[in-house]
Design an enzyme around this catalytic site. Structure first.
Site: not given
Ligand code: MEV
Length: 300
Positions: A90, A93, A98, A139
């Site tokens: 949380g 990052l 990951a 991500d």
């Molecule tokens: C979270 O790391 C980034 C957000 O843009 C959500 C996403 O892209 O899935 C808030």
């Protein structure tokens, strides 16, 4: 009995978190902070991490549980999964991406499933969507492939050569909740919020050129604008802004919230990494001087 260990990196956003959920352009970069996942055959499913030891558990280990379910057809008996990470859960990052990508790749290698990295990234994205409610592919893609990329275009950019300092507020942020909050703000006030989201996307467009030009001063000033717009979307916090201003006062070219916000981390680019890290620490944050990396998920 064979054990397979894989690791995958976390990431920072130069621009575009939240806006990317609505198809706007984002720029994200893998950083040298990794999550390591070891898997080995076992009588039943066991998952161990800093959160505790469980079986399949959608509350304590939602991402890894979904990974095992996704790969269930290839797993004979059960699997024991051990997780260690440089990334706090949380922290904004990309810890969930990951762990998801490292687990999927480790299961794929261990049970010889034949999945390509593109398939791992796609399955990881679907798992994040399931657990989080809504997720962009950012991500999971960056954690799989490494490097600095634009999303959704997947344009590979040169890695920035400037030092990067991350400041962790120490407080957990729920991506699921923050994404939902932005969605309801957007639904309540579309005339106000839609242009903010588009403007964030436009910063990524300018940023893409500035990164290639290595113009870190201009890049930093656009990151500062992005921070203000994230505040406008309601995903800021006093702690984040305190760390952002401390970094700027210590000489950072730019500093902003990175990731979902609400807590979690900020990121600064600077040619004074030690001074910026000291300023973050003396403002109550945990400072991490890190570097971008081309290395995505890999077998250790
Ligand atoms: C979270 O790391 C980034 C957000 O843009 C959500 C996403 O892209 O899935 C808030």
């Amino acid at each position: 009995m064979t054990i397979t260990t894989c690791s995958a990196p976390g990431k920072i956003y130069f621009f575009g978190e939240h806006a990317v959920v609505y198809g706007e352009k984002a720029i994200a970069c893998a950083v040298d902070l990794r999550t390591r996942v070891s898997v080995q055959p076992s009588g039943g499913h066991v998952i161990s991490s800093s959160m505790g030891t469980t079986g399949l558990d959608t509350v304590i280990h939602p991402y890894v549980t979904q990974c095992i379910r996704e790969m269930e057809q290839y797993i004979t008996g059960g699997v024991k999964v051990d997780i260690t990470s440089d990334l706090a859960v949380g922290s904004g990052l990309g810890s969930s991406a990951a762990v998801t990508i490292a687990t999927l790749h480790a299961l794929s290698v261990q049970f010889d499933t034949g999945h390509t990295l593109d398939e791992i990234a796609t399955i990881g994205h679907a798992i994040e969507g399931k657990v989080q409610g809504a997720a962009s592919p950012t991500d999971t893609f960056v954690s799989t492939m490494g490097g600095m990329v634009t999303i959704p275009g997947r344009n590979k950019l040169s890695l920035p050569e400037c030092p990067i300092v991350i400041g962790y507020t120490g407080s957990f942020s729920s991506t699921r909740e923050l994404v939902a909050n932005v969605r309801s703000l957007k639904e309540d006030y579309p005339v106000t919020i839609d242009p903010i989201i588009r403007t964030i996307g436009s910063l990524s467009g300018y940023g893409e050129v500035l990164i290639e030009d290595r113009d870190y001063i201009a890049l930093g000033s656009l990151m500062n604008i992005n921070h203000g717009l994230l505040d406008a979307l309601g995903v800021g916090s006093l702690e984040l802004s305190n760390l952002v201003w401390a970094a700027r006062k210590a000489g950072a070219w730019g500093a902003k919230t990175t990731g979902a916000g609400g807590g979690g981390c900020m990121v600064a680019i600077t040619d004074y990494p030690d001074e910026v890290a000291d300023a973050i620490s003396s403002t109550g944050g945990e400072a991490i001087i890190t570097s971008p990396t081309y290395e995505g998920v890999k077998v250790e």
